[in-house]
Design an enzyme around this catalytic site. Sequence first.
Site, short mmCIF file in Angstrom:
data_model
loop_
_atom_site.label_atom_id
_atom_site.label_comp_id
_atom_site.label_asym_id
_atom_site.label_seq_id
_atom_site.Cartn_x
_atom_site.Cartn_y
_atom_site.Cartn_z
N LYS A 209 65.34 13.37 -57.03
CA LYS A 209 63.99 12.83 -57.22
C LYS A 209 63.58 12.94 -58.68
O LYS A 209 64.05 13.81 -59.40
CB LYS A 209 62.99 13.65 -56.38
CG LYS A 209 63.06 13.41 -54.89
CD LYS A 209 62.02 14.24 -54.16
CE LYS A 209 62.07 14.01 -52.66
NZ LYS A 209 61.67 12.65 -52.24
N ASP B 107 57.96 20.13 -47.70
CA ASP B 107 58.69 19.16 -46.87
C ASP B 107 59.10 19.75 -45.51
O ASP B 107 59.88 19.16 -44.78
CB ASP B 107 59.92 18.64 -47.64
CG ASP B 107 60.35 17.25 -47.21
OD1 ASP B 107 59.52 16.54 -46.61
OD2 ASP B 107 61.52 16.89 -47.48
N ARG C 10 65.66 12.47 -41.67
CA ARG C 10 66.13 11.82 -40.44
C ARG C 10 67.49 12.38 -40.01
O ARG C 10 67.80 12.39 -38.82
CB ARG C 10 66.18 10.30 -40.64
CG ARG C 10 67.15 9.83 -41.69
CD ARG C 10 66.85 8.42 -42.19
NE ARG C 10 65.68 8.40 -43.08
CZ ARG C 10 65.16 7.29 -43.59
NH1 ARG C 10 65.68 6.11 -43.32
NH2 ARG C 10 64.11 7.36 -44.39
N1 BES Z 1 60.37 14.24 -48.07
C1 BES Z 1 60.45 12.91 -48.48
C2 BES Z 1 59.22 12.08 -48.12
C3 BES Z 1 57.92 12.47 -48.77
C4 BES Z 1 57.45 11.79 -49.87
C5 BES Z 1 57.14 13.47 -48.23
C6 BES Z 1 56.25 12.15 -50.44
C7 BES Z 1 55.93 13.82 -48.80
C8 BES Z 1 55.49 13.16 -49.90
C9 BES Z 1 61.67 12.26 -47.81
O1 BES Z 1 62.75 13.09 -47.59
C10 BES Z 1 62.15 11.19 -48.74
O2 BES Z 1 62.56 11.51 -49.81
N2 BES Z 1 62.08 9.94 -48.30
C11 BES Z 1 62.50 8.85 -49.08
C12 BES Z 1 63.31 7.92 -48.21
C13 BES Z 1 64.03 6.85 -48.95
C14 BES Z 1 65.11 7.45 -49.82
C15 BES Z 1 64.61 5.89 -47.95
C16 BES Z 1 61.27 8.16 -49.63
O3 BES Z 1 60.25 8.10 -48.94
O4 BES Z 1 61.32 7.70 -50.75
ZN ZN Z 2 62.31 15.05 -47.35
MN MN Z 3 64.00 13.26 -49.26
#
Ligand code: BES
Ligand code: ZN
Ligand code: MN
Length: 518
Positions: free
Chosen positions: A296, A307, A370
Amino acid sequence: MTLNVKFDAVALDAVAARLGVAEDAGRSRTLVVFAGKDLAIADAAKSLLSGVQEQISRAAGVAKFKGKVGSSLELLAPGGLGVSRLVIVGAGAADGDESEGSKSETDTKSNDFLNLGGQTAARLTPGGEIIVVLDLPDRSFDPAAAAQFALGAWLRSYKFDHYKTRKKDDSEKQEPIEVLLGVANAAAAGAAIAESAALAEGVVLARTLVNEPANVLSPTEFARRASELMKLGVEVEILDEKAMAELGMRALLGVGQGSEAESKLAVLRWNGGGDAPPVAFVGKGVVFDSGGVSIKPAASMEDMKGDMAGAAAVTGALHAIAARKAKANVIGVLGLVENMPDGKAQRPGDIVKSMSGQTIEIINTDAEGRLVLADALTYVVDKYKPAAIVDLATLTGAILVALGQEYGGLFSNNDELAERLSKAGVTTGEKLWRLPMGPAYDKLIDSKFADMKNTGGRHAGSITAAQFLQRFVGKTPWAHLDIAGTGMGSPSSDINQSWGSGWGVRLLDRLVRDNYES
Ligand code: BES
Ligand code: ZN
Ligand code: MN
């Protein structure tokens, strides 16, 4: 888990008697009463204030205080009343008049008392003698209202300041606030308040888990804290990596394999419902989500200590359900992992076999939640054949784009379950908005090399995530709550000032109360 307000429910005439006794030296007395629209004060409170009516109306006139929700009036050392401080908290109109400004269409009367409890607690400091007269004009009062009021006060006064070594004044040291609560039916109110303590403790537990940093709250530490529910009669089983490998949980294990911290699966069981099939709650417990190799950006990455808000909500709900000895069978499953990049970390392009036997191509290691849930869901379906499953997960940033921080996203394969959850959302104020699912969305996660891939491209990101999860529940009635917007960093409210909101605990407790208790 300690709550910062202690309530002693007493009859209204006991309050009058107490006010007749002079204040203790050095311990100032505060009296709190409520005013409705246009400064209406209910009878019992009014008779206590008979000597200061004139002062109140003059002060209210100067301050333009009319009893609106969210406003209050404070009189210091009023003559003719044995208190140092009189606080009049605005309670607004009984039916949630839109012009009051702080009500939404889904607010209910019970949330009225919840929010009032929060607003009242905000005006109290520890130390002195505090008397609250819970008597409201034109609003029917019952023991449940007292319980909601106490719950609101408890939730408002929660503070996570464990790591602050310099606390400025007494109000920052978490001394409990002791409240003498004058109510119409003191015995019944006292019992209802005691019962709602279980729920408050559950919410506060969830908040603390979310607020804790990942250097403290590893999967092992999370599992240890969840194990403390054994004291309440919850059966707890912790699966380590070896046990999970034997079960074939390669989807979950793949996420944790780049971390020094060992992954865990915690299984919590509350058996209060005889031989009824259980309802199962499954929580995403990624104690830190760096994104893994698909790392990230740095901005706000610290928020990813939260998370695990789904797993925290499940733990808090199990606490509440066990502490109030609910007549229901409830299972909580927590998928506890840390998503980190290192030489052993999972790569984009890897293909893993899940416990269900289905294979998954990893496109993006940041779509890890997931993968964790897939195996946790298979485990609970196979082992417990639950009547219904609800999973909670901070799953996608896309749900924040769609719903912001107001609603949790609801996805389900079962209209009845979705309806029950939506209703619990309205009752508690932890609101849900259902989004669509369907075969056309499902196609977006088909993979060239495996049974499915773990991302579905740019469109409908929250929905394709839900489609992914659905592939692991078979025909079991299931709902998925995407709480990335509500579980952390929510705007402050009457009942929450904490970053970790504990969102979902009250919702799940309500779902069980209304649908799964005998
Ligand atoms: N934990 C994150 C989602 C998240 C984002 C939670 C902001 C709280 C605040 C999740 O694991 C994630 O990174 N999701 C990605 C999915 C994508 C790579 C398909 C996302 O939402 O960008
Ligand atoms: Zn996550
Ligand atoms: Mn993630």
